[in-house]
Design a protein around this motif. Structure first.
Motif, short mmCIF file in Angstrom:
data_model
loop_
_atom_site.label_atom_id
_atom_site.label_comp_id
_atom_site.label_asym_id
_atom_site.label_seq_id
_atom_site.Cartn_x
_atom_site.Cartn_y
_atom_site.Cartn_z
N ASP A 1 65.72 44.76 -4.88
CA ASP A 1 67.10 44.50 -5.29
C ASP A 1 67.70 45.71 -6.00
O ASP A 1 68.87 46.08 -5.76
CB ASP A 1 67.17 43.28 -6.22
N ALA A 2 66.90 46.33 -6.86
CA ALA A 2 67.39 47.50 -7.61
C ALA A 2 67.69 48.67 -6.69
O ALA A 2 68.55 49.51 -7.00
CB ALA A 2 66.37 47.90 -8.67
N ALA A 3 67.00 48.75 -5.56
CA ALA A 3 67.20 49.86 -4.61
C ALA A 3 68.33 49.58 -3.63
O ALA A 3 68.66 50.44 -2.81
CB ALA A 3 65.91 50.12 -3.84
N GLY A 4 68.94 48.41 -3.73
CA GLY A 4 69.96 48.03 -2.76
C GLY A 4 71.20 48.91 -2.83
O GLY A 4 71.58 49.40 -3.89
N GLY B 1 70.71 45.80 1.24
CA GLY B 1 70.96 47.18 1.63
C GLY B 1 69.82 48.13 1.34
O GLY B 1 70.01 49.16 0.68
N VAL B 2 68.62 47.81 1.86
CA VAL B 2 67.45 48.68 1.68
C VAL B 2 66.83 48.91 3.05
O VAL B 2 66.49 47.96 3.76
CB VAL B 2 66.41 48.06 0.73
N LYS B 3 66.66 50.17 3.42
CA LYS B 3 66.08 50.50 4.72
C LYS B 3 64.56 50.30 4.70
O LYS B 3 63.92 50.34 3.65
CB LYS B 3 66.42 51.95 5.09
N LEU B 4 64.00 50.14 5.90
CA LEU B 4 62.56 49.91 6.03
C LEU B 4 61.76 51.05 5.42
O LEU B 4 60.72 50.82 4.78
CB LEU B 4 62.19 49.72 7.49
N SER B 5 62.20 52.29 5.60
CA SER B 5 61.44 53.42 5.05
C SER B 5 61.35 53.32 3.52
O SER B 5 60.30 53.62 2.93
CB SER B 5 62.10 54.74 5.44
N THR B 6 62.42 52.88 2.89
CA THR B 6 62.41 52.70 1.44
C THR B 6 61.49 51.55 1.05
O THR B 6 60.72 51.64 0.08
CB THR B 6 63.83 52.44 0.92
N ILE B 7 61.55 50.47 1.81
CA ILE B 7 60.68 49.32 1.53
C ILE B 7 59.22 49.73 1.63
O ILE B 7 58.40 49.36 0.76
CB ILE B 7 61.00 48.17 2.50
N ARG B 8 58.86 50.50 2.63
CA ARG B 8 57.46 50.90 2.78
C ARG B 8 57.02 51.76 1.60
O ARG B 8 55.87 51.68 1.15
CB ARG B 8 57.26 51.64 4.10
N GLY B 9 57.92 52.57 1.08
CA GLY B 9 57.59 53.35 -0.11
C GLY B 9 57.37 52.47 -1.32
O GLY B 9 56.42 52.68 -2.09
#
Length: 232
Positions: free
Chosen positions: A8-11, A38-46
């Motif tokens: 959520d914070a990265a959205g 609004g978080v891309k998969l690459s960010t989620i994987r990180g």
């Protein structure tokens, strides 16, 4: 759960708008009603990296998988897929959790990040009748789960399942099913046996949806591609 708070914070609202368009959330479309932060998969994987070896109870992950936020579900499914691959002893419980949760696995990216590792990984040395049940489901996503699960087998030299399942979906009304079947057929031809793929195409190309055929023949020669396109 801390992971979901971090997502959520990265959205990013601008990314969220773009994702709603990409994943078809308008009325009447396959993603209708889904919500994005609004978080891309690459960010989620990180963000997932510190959690991949954490002993989060599966019951807690199952509750989180019911979140209305798309990226929450995506993160949990990636996490479950990672745990299933790393910890074979957990696979049966993760597999059962997954099948209980298919209403929450309701977009193509959610299926594609998880079905092979969780469903295919569990069934590798077991009877696979469940795949026929899933591919005949009224749920678009359960049908796609069945098809994408075969990627686990294909990567290990086993292609019989995808040919049987692809024949089941020749009349499927959904383009996302045509894409998944064609993708897996292409992979079977590339990784296991091109003659097996062309034998399937010789039998079914004339009846295959255009999208399924197009995906399945992508790695064939130009002459072969033309031959199979001309059969339609």
């Amino acid at each position: 759960m801390q992971l979901l708070d971090e997502i959520d914070a990265a959205g990013d609202p601008a990314v969220a708008v773009a994702l709603t368009k990409y994943f078809k959330v308008e009325p009447g479309s396959y993603g209708y009603g889904d919500r994005f932060v609004g978080v891309k998969l690459s960010t989620i994987r990180g963000l997932l990296k510190p959690y991949l070896r954490a002993a989060i109870p599966l019951a807690e992950l199952e509750r989180a998988l019911a979140s209305p936020i798309h990226e929450h579900r995506l993160a949990i499914l990636c996490l479950l897929a990672g745990r299933a691959s790393r910890n074979p002893a957990e696979r049966p419980e993760i597999y059962a959790l997954y099948l209980r949760s298919t209403p929450s696995i309701n977009n193509w990216d959610l299926v594609d990040c998880s079905a092979a590792e969780i469903v295919g990984g569990h069934l590798l040395d077991k009877p696979r009748d469940i795949l026929t049940t899933l591919v005949r489901s009224e749920s678009l996503w359960e049908r796609r789960i069945a098809l994408v699960a075969t990627h686990w087998f294909i990567r290990r030299g086993q292609s019989a399942d995808i040919y049987a399942l692809a024949a089941e979906v020749l009349d499927d009304p959904e383009d996302l099913i045509h894409k998944a079947a064609g993708w897996m057929l292409r992979e079977a031809g590339k990784r296991v046996s091109e003659p097996e793929l062309t034998a399937f195409l010789d039998r079914y190309a004339a009846a295959m949806p255009r999208t399924m055929l197009r995906y399945s023949i992508e790695r064939l020669t130009p002459e072969q591609r033309k031959h199979y396109r001309d059969l339609r």
